[in-house]
Write a protein that holds these residues in place. Structure first.
Motif, PDB file in Angstrom:
ATOM      1  N   MET A   1       0.775  -1.131  -0.050  1.00 26.90           N
ATOM      2  CA  MET A   1      -0.010  -0.040  -0.072  1.00 26.90           C
ATOM      3  C   MET A   1       0.968   1.330   0.010  1.00 26.90           C
ATOM      4  O   MET A   1       1.088   1.955   1.001  1.00 26.90           O
ATOM      5  CB  MET A   1      -0.791   0.060   1.089  1.00 26.90           C
ATOM      6  N   ARG A   2       1.385   1.423  -1.166  1.00 27.14           N
ATOM      7  CA  ARG A   2       2.466   2.813  -1.199  1.00 27.14           C
ATOM      8  C   ARG A   2       1.578   3.944  -1.180  1.00 27.14           C
ATOM      9  O   ARG A   2       0.326   3.986  -1.599  1.00 27.14           O
ATOM     10  CB  ARG A   2       2.909   2.604  -2.754  1.00 27.14           C
ATOM     11  N   ARG A   3       2.056   5.174  -0.523  1.00 26.62           N
ATOM     12  CA  ARG A   3       1.513   6.231  -0.575  1.00 26.62           C
ATOM     13  C   ARG A   3       2.120   7.346  -0.832  1.00 26.62           C
ATOM     14  O   ARG A   3       3.481   7.569  -1.194  1.00 26.62           O
ATOM     15  CB  ARG A   3       1.407   6.787   1.074  1.00 26.62           C
ATOM     16  N   THR A   4       1.325   8.231  -1.599  1.00 32.42           N
ATOM     17  CA  THR A   4       2.046   9.361  -2.281  1.00 32.42           C
ATOM     18  C   THR A   4       0.976  10.784  -2.000  1.00 32.42           C
ATOM     19  O   THR A   4       0.043  10.521  -1.724  1.00 32.42           O
ATOM     20  CB  THR A   4       2.510   9.311  -3.941  1.00 32.42           C
ATOM     21  N   ALA A   5       1.588  12.035  -2.412  1.00 34.02           N
ATOM     22  CA  ALA A   5       0.697  13.048  -2.173  1.00 34.02           C
ATOM     23  C   ALA A   5      -0.216  13.168  -3.314  1.00 34.02           C
ATOM     24  O   ALA A   5      -1.406  13.704  -2.965  1.00 34.02           O
ATOM     25  CB  ALA A   5       1.643  14.193  -2.278  1.00 34.02           C
ATOM     26  N   GLY A   6      -0.247  12.471  -4.477  1.00 29.81           N
ATOM     27  CA  GLY A   6      -0.993  12.639  -5.258  1.00 29.81           C
ATOM     28  C   GLY A   6      -1.200  11.145  -6.017  1.00 29.81           C
ATOM     29  O   GLY A   6      -0.982  10.207  -5.341  1.00 29.81           O
ATOM     30  N   PRO A   7      -1.782  10.958  -7.297  1.00 30.40           N
ATOM     31  CA  PRO A   7      -1.901   9.528  -7.740  1.00 30.40           C
ATOM     32  C   PRO A   7      -0.634   8.830  -7.806  1.00 30.40           C
ATOM     33  O   PRO A   7       0.503   9.447  -8.085  1.00 30.40           O
ATOM     34  CB  PRO A   7      -2.633   9.865  -9.211  1.00 30.40           C
ATOM     35  N   ALA A   8      -0.822   7.588  -7.385  1.00 29.24           N
ATOM     36  CA  ALA A   8       0.413   6.695  -7.459  1.00 29.24           C
ATOM     37  C   ALA A   8       1.016   6.524  -8.932  1.00 29.24           C
ATOM     38  O   ALA A   8       2.167   6.213  -9.062  1.00 29.24           O
ATOM     39  CB  ALA A   8       0.165   5.197  -6.992  1.00 29.24           C
ATOM     40  N   HIS A   9       0.323   6.643  -9.921  1.00 27.84           N
ATOM     41  CA  HIS A   9       0.642   6.590 -11.174  1.00 27.84           C
ATOM     42  C   HIS A   9       0.211   7.557 -12.099  1.00 27.84           C
ATOM     43  O   HIS A   9      -1.226   7.788 -12.077  1.00 27.84           O
ATOM     44  CB  HIS A   9       0.420   5.193 -11.877  1.00 27.84           C
ATOM     45  N   PHE A  92      15.267   4.972  -2.851  1.00 29.28           N
ATOM     46  CA  PHE A  92      13.919   3.911  -2.609  1.00 29.28           C
ATOM     47  C   PHE A  92      14.068   3.172  -1.378  1.00 29.28           C
ATOM     48  O   PHE A  92      12.935   3.023  -0.641  1.00 29.28           O
ATOM     49  CB  PHE A  92      14.187   2.779  -3.779  1.00 29.28           C
ATOM     50  N   VAL A  93      15.154   2.444  -1.187  1.00 29.35           N
ATOM     51  CA  VAL A  93      15.305   1.641   0.047  1.00 29.35           C
ATOM     52  C   VAL A  93      15.122   2.568   1.294  1.00 29.35           C
ATOM     53  O   VAL A  93      14.243   2.167   2.389  1.00 29.35           O
ATOM     54  CB  VAL A  93      16.557   0.891   0.304  1.00 29.35           C
ATOM     55  N   ARG A  94      15.526   3.827   1.551  1.00 30.53           N
ATOM     56  CA  ARG A  94      15.045   4.659   2.632  1.00 30.53           C
ATOM     57  C   ARG A  94      13.728   4.876   2.662  1.00 30.53           C
ATOM     58  O   ARG A  94      13.245   4.867   3.743  1.00 30.53           O
ATOM     59  CB  ARG A  94      16.095   5.919   2.530  1.00 30.53           C
ATOM     60  N   GLY A  95      12.940   5.177   1.366  1.00 30.73           N
ATOM     61  CA  GLY A  95      11.614   5.259   1.536  1.00 30.73           C
ATOM     62  C   GLY A  95      10.907   4.501   1.933  1.00 30.73           C
ATOM     63  O   GLY A  95       9.936   4.608   2.713  1.00 30.73           O
ATOM     64  N   ARG A  96      11.288   3.098   1.650  1.00 28.71           N
ATOM     65  CA  ARG A  96      10.478   1.902   2.115  1.00 28.71           C
ATOM     66  C   ARG A  96      10.813   1.634   3.597  1.00 28.71           C
ATOM     67  O   ARG A  96       9.658   1.464   4.268  1.00 28.71           O
ATOM     68  CB  ARG A  96      11.100   0.555   1.100  1.00 28.71           C
ATOM     69  N   ALA A 148       2.841  -4.725   5.849  1.00 27.84           N
ATOM     70  CA  ALA A 148       4.008  -4.033   5.821  1.00 27.84           C
ATOM     71  C   ALA A 148       5.246  -4.916   5.861  1.00 27.84           C
ATOM     72  O   ALA A 148       6.378  -4.760   5.462  1.00 27.84           O
ATOM     73  CB  ALA A 148       4.161  -2.848   6.739  1.00 27.84           C
ATOM     74  N   GLN A 149       5.050  -5.877   6.978  1.00 24.98           N
ATOM     75  CA  GLN A 149       6.314  -6.536   7.130  1.00 24.98           C
ATOM     76  C   GLN A 149       6.532  -7.527   6.134  1.00 24.98           C
ATOM     77  O   GLN A 149       7.721  -7.622   5.592  1.00 24.98           O
ATOM     78  CB  GLN A 149       5.868  -7.465   8.527  1.00 24.98           C
ATOM     79  N   ALA A 150       5.388  -8.196   5.516  1.00 23.50           N
ATOM     80  CA  ALA A 150       5.672  -9.032   4.359  1.00 23.50           C
ATOM     81  C   ALA A 150       6.212  -8.233   3.084  1.00 23.50           C
ATOM     82  O   ALA A 150       7.109  -8.816   2.414  1.00 23.50           O
ATOM     83  CB  ALA A 150       4.252  -9.883   3.858  1.00 23.50           C
ATOM     84  N   THR A 155       9.859  -7.139  -1.199  1.00 23.52           N
ATOM     85  CA  THR A 155      10.939  -5.896  -1.695  1.00 23.52           C
ATOM     86  C   THR A 155      12.468  -6.245  -1.717  1.00 23.52           C
ATOM     87  O   THR A 155      12.856  -6.161  -2.820  1.00 23.52           O
ATOM     88  CB  THR A 155      10.431  -4.479  -1.144  1.00 23.52           C
ATOM     89  N   GLY A 156      12.927  -6.561  -0.526  1.00 25.25           N
ATOM     90  CA  GLY A 156      14.447  -7.178  -0.325  1.00 25.25           C
ATOM     91  C   GLY A 156      14.502  -8.271  -1.476  1.00 25.25           C
ATOM     92  O   GLY A 156      15.811  -8.147  -1.802  1.00 25.25           O
ATOM     93  N   ALA A 157      13.590  -9.220  -1.337  1.00 20.63           N
ATOM     94  CA  ALA A 157      13.918 -10.515  -2.246  1.00 20.63           C
ATOM     95  C   ALA A 157      13.970 -10.074  -3.739  1.00 20.63           C
ATOM     96  O   ALA A 157      14.878 -10.483  -4.727  1.00 20.63           O
ATOM     97  CB  ALA A 157      12.777 -11.468  -1.990  1.00 20.63           C
TER      98      ALA A 157
END
Length: 378
Positions: A1-9, A92-96, A148-150, A155-157
């Motif tokens: 469930m990624r969050r952004t200020a606007g549309p994800a795409h 990317f990793v920092r954001g995740r 989030a845990q999964a 993502t790491g994999a």
């Protein structure tokens, strides 16, 4: 469930809306467990029973379980490669870690125990005393933040897989450009469904449905892992932008045909218990992907590139989805406890409690997101 200020795409705001609606479905799903459906939840007011309205809630949750969390993993995978290509590995990793790794311990050490203590008040236990006891015992309750845990693990994999193959997306590769790999053939999707069902059945021999390992129900992870990977591949090949109508119709009809199969087998199992114990677990494992593929494709079509928000609440829901997901457990439990003394049918109480909880979560999430530091996390 990624969050952004606007549309994800930028070309598919419908996917953000779809994610928001499915988040409200998660609230209704847990409300159904409160009033008799099968599943784990903090507070259960009604036990599962053969009565018709309770069985309708059981079927509601069973159908949801087949696809709705899989949709979250599919969308998470879909947005991973372009985000990685745009931000680079470090950002990317920092954001995740910030947006998934931080809410997880906050929920696990504070919100989760607080919700457990709230549910315990139904048994006459003081909230404050129970909450302090849980804190003293270092209780960690990941609750719905198992997602989030999964997702961090998946993502790491994925990053390790791309790095090992020398195909890690990044800004150095230039603007994100999907390839032109064709949409999977029907036979491929059917084999994927059968393989997912077989893998799910094998996993459930070691970890039956309802058994948690580090807060994760591994018996469901055959479809979750596959759909996350499919989402990554779909982004690389722009599959969600060109869904084939013929395949959509085929899988949707197949899903509709499969829907009544499980209730039928369950009903027959009431008369022949050996059927329920021997056949139902196998049928359930294969039933899930055959139903899920059709529902997922139909929803992805409905909220595809042509969808645009027409109401303010739609944009607000898209933005508040993750906040609603995080805060809904204590809100739902509180609403259910407030109505515990009301004598009404389980189905009616589910409708009222679920709807009111969705509304309160929507409003509360809006208030929380006014704080800039919370807006960066949620």
């Amino acid at each position: 469930m990624r969050r952004t200020a606007g549309p994800a795409h930028p070309q598919q705001p419908g996917l953000d809306m779809l994610r928001g609606l499915c988040t409200l479905l998660v609230v209704l799903h847990h409300a159904a467990i409160t009033y008799g459906a099968i599943g784990g939840w903090y507070y259960r007011e009604v036990a599962t029973s053969p009565r018709l309205d309770v069985q309708l809630l059981v079927f509601f949750c069973t159908v949801n379980q087949a696809w709705f969390m899989g949709l979250f993993f599919l969308l998470a995978g879909y947005f991973t490669p372009p985000a990685l290509a745009r931000k680079g590995l470090f950002d990317f990793v920092r954001g995740r870690l910030l947006r998934l790794g931080l809410p997880l311990p906050v929920y696990g050490t504070l919100i989760g125990p607080a919700t457990i203590a709230l549910a315990a008040t139904a048994r006459g236990k003081p909230w404050g005393e129970t909450f302090l006891t849980l804190l003293q015992h270092n209780t960690f309750e990941n609750g719905p933040l198992w997602f989030a845990q999964a997702l961090l693990l998946m993502t790491g994999a994925a990053l390790a897989w791309w790095w090992g193959r020398g195909r890690l997306p990044g800004p150095a590769a230039g603007p994100w450009q999907p390839d032109a790999r064709p949409w999977p053939r029907r036979r491929t999707l059917l084999l994927a469904a059968l393989a997912t069902g077989a893998t799910a059945w094998l996993l459930r021999q070691a970890w039956p449905v309802g058994v948690n390992v580090w807060g994760l129900q591994l018996g469901y992870f055959a479809s979750y892992a596959l759909l996350f990977g499919v989402g990554c591949r779909a982004a690389r090949s722009a599959w969600l932008e060109r869904l084939p109508g013929t395949e959509l119709r085929f899988w949707w009809r197949l899903a509709l045909c499969c829907l009544p199969v499980l209730p039928l087998l369950y009903g027959l199992g009431a008369r022949w218990p050996e059927l329920r114990s021997a056949i139902l677990p196998v049928a359930y494992a294969f039933w899930e992907p055959l139903v899920a593929w059709g529902i997922l494709l139909r929803l992805l079509q409905a909220f595809g590139p042509g969808w645009r928000p027409t109401r303010r609440w739609q944009t607000d829901l898209s933005r508040r989805a993750f906040a609603i997901y995080v805060i809904h457990p204590p809100v739902l439990v509180a609403v259910a406890l407030a109505g515990a003394g009301v004598g009404a049918a389980p189905l009616l109480k589910w409708a009222v409690t679920g709807s009111l909880s969705c509304l309160l979560c929507f409003v509360l999430a809006g208030w929380l997101l006014r704080a800039p530091w919370l807006a960066r996390l949620l």
